[in-house]
Design a protein around this motif. Structure first.
Motif, PDB file in Angstrom:
ATOM      1  N   ASP A  15     -49.918-106.430  76.108  1.00 13.10           N
ATOM      2  CA  ASP A  15     -49.228-107.319  75.174  1.00 13.10           C
ATOM      3  C   ASP A  15     -49.211-108.746  75.706  1.00 13.10           C
ATOM      4  N   LEU A  48     -52.401-100.834  70.255  1.00 13.22           N
ATOM      5  CA  LEU A  48     -51.270-101.195  69.399  1.00 13.22           C
ATOM      6  C   LEU A  48     -50.484-102.333  70.012  1.00 13.22           C
ATOM      7  N   ALA A  49     -50.264-102.267  71.323  1.00 15.62           N
ATOM      8  CA  ALA A  49     -49.516-103.325  72.011  1.00 15.62           C
ATOM      9  C   ALA A  49     -50.272-104.650  71.956  1.00 15.62           C
ATOM     10  N   GLU A  62     -47.485 -96.140  82.416  1.00 16.50           N
ATOM     11  CA  GLU A  62     -48.206 -96.417  81.169  1.00 16.50           C
ATOM     12  C   GLU A  62     -47.519 -97.532  80.380  1.00 16.50           C
ATOM     13  N   ALA A  63     -46.181 -97.521  80.373  1.00 15.41           N
ATOM     14  CA  ALA A  63     -45.435 -98.571  79.673  1.00 15.41           C
ATOM     15  C   ALA A  63     -45.675 -99.926  80.326  1.00 15.41           C
ATOM     16  N   VAL A  91     -54.832 -91.162  74.324  1.00 13.92           N
ATOM     17  CA  VAL A  91     -53.550 -91.565  73.747  1.00 13.92           C
ATOM     18  C   VAL A  91     -53.118 -92.914  74.312  1.00 13.92           C
ATOM     19  N   LEU A  92     -53.323 -93.097  75.623  1.00  7.82           N
ATOM     20  CA  LEU A  92     -52.987 -94.378  76.250  1.00  7.82           C
ATOM     21  C   LEU A  92     -53.827 -95.503  75.647  1.00  7.82           C
ATOM     22  N   GLU A 122     -48.988-101.105  79.058  1.00  4.55           N
ATOM     23  CA  GLU A 122     -48.830-101.585  77.684  1.00  4.55           C
ATOM     24  C   GLU A 122     -48.270-103.003  77.664  1.00  4.55           C
ATOM     25  N   HIS A 177     -54.936 -95.787  72.600  1.00  2.00           N
ATOM     26  CA  HIS A 177     -54.359 -96.167  71.309  1.00  2.00           C
ATOM     27  C   HIS A 177     -53.049 -96.939  71.499  1.00  2.00           C
ATOM     28  N   ARG A 178     -52.250 -96.541  72.469  1.00  2.00           N
ATOM     29  CA  ARG A 178     -50.988 -97.260  72.728  1.00  2.00           C
ATOM     30  C   ARG A 178     -51.255 -98.677  73.210  1.00  2.00           C
TER      31      ARG A 178
END
Length: 236
Positions: free
Chosen positions: A63, A127-128, A55-56, A120-121, A59, A123-124
């Motif tokens: 970005d 945000l990124a 997931e990171a 949740v992913l 993200e 939203h993350r």
């Protein structure tokens, strides 16, 4: 073979390049972390030094997509021929064009976040992606307040509201994907086109502008982005 030592930033970008290529060809869900690690030619320990999870990794790709989309924005910010309203509309126009040009890739990479279990992913990821865009909005809005073009007491709050527009469309897009038919997609496109017009009016009012001043969308924009999903499906 001797171990290749790369600068940390170069290594990180290299991992992202391999991950993006795999996600585009196999899809995010089908490509495993082991696939990414093998493709990048690194150890698991080296991978987890940069990214604690899959997931990171996604993200970070979001970005990077956002930063690449805004790569030419400095010219808009520095253009002496643009007033704050023209600068804001130019920024939104460049963002639209970038989304159209990268829509097929973006669907292939990020469609998974529209599944119910990945809220949740979603939203993350947003945000990124928004981290690069929001400060530019704040800067332009502040300029407009200073010269009297815009009337608001909270430029940061206005930027936050603009960022929320994308979040508010999640359910419409998710429903279209879950339905899977052309009819479902047509319904979603119609709803999103109406929603964009509503957001434009809302932003005009928030900034004290006449209706029709802000252009978040343009004819064919929503359809181009949404129908690119089928192109992504055919490419895999």
């Amino acid at each position: 073979m001797p171990r290749v030592i790369k600068h940390p930033e170069i290594r990180r970008e290299d991992i992202l390049d391999h991950a993006q290529a795999l996600f585009l060809t196999q899809g995010y869900d089908r490509a495993s972390l082991n696939d990414v690690i093998a493709s990048a030619g690194i150890s698991k320990g080296a991978f987890y030094h940069y990214f604690p999870s899959k997931e990171a990794l996604l993200e970070a790709l979001a970005d990077r997509f956002a930063r690449q989309a805004l790569a030419g924005v400095q010219g808009i910010l520095d253009d002496p021929g643009l007033d704050p309203l023209g600068r804001l509309n130019s920024l939104l126009s460049q963002s639209r064009q970038a989304k159209i040009e990268t829509a097929a890739e973006a669907w292939a990479l990020f469609e998974t976040m529209f599944r119910p279990e990945n809220l949740v992913l979603f939203h993350r990821i947003n945000l990124a992606a928004n981290a690069s865009f929001s400060p530019l909005l704040v800067k332009i809005i502040r300029q407009g307040v200073e010269d009297g073009t815009f009337r608001t007491f909270d430029p940061e709050g206005v930027a936050d509201i603009v960022m929320q527009f994308g979040l508010a469309t999640h359910d419409v897009v998710a429903k279209a994907i879950a339905g899977g038919s052309d009819a479902d997609m047509e319904v979603a496109i119609e709803v999103l086109e109406k929603r964009v017009r509503l957001y434009e009016i809302a932003l005009d009012r928030i900034l004290g502008l006449p209706d029709g001043s802000i252009r978040i969308g343009e004819p064919g924009y929503i359809r181009a982005v949404m129908t690119a999903r089928r192109k992504a499906d055919k490419a895999r």
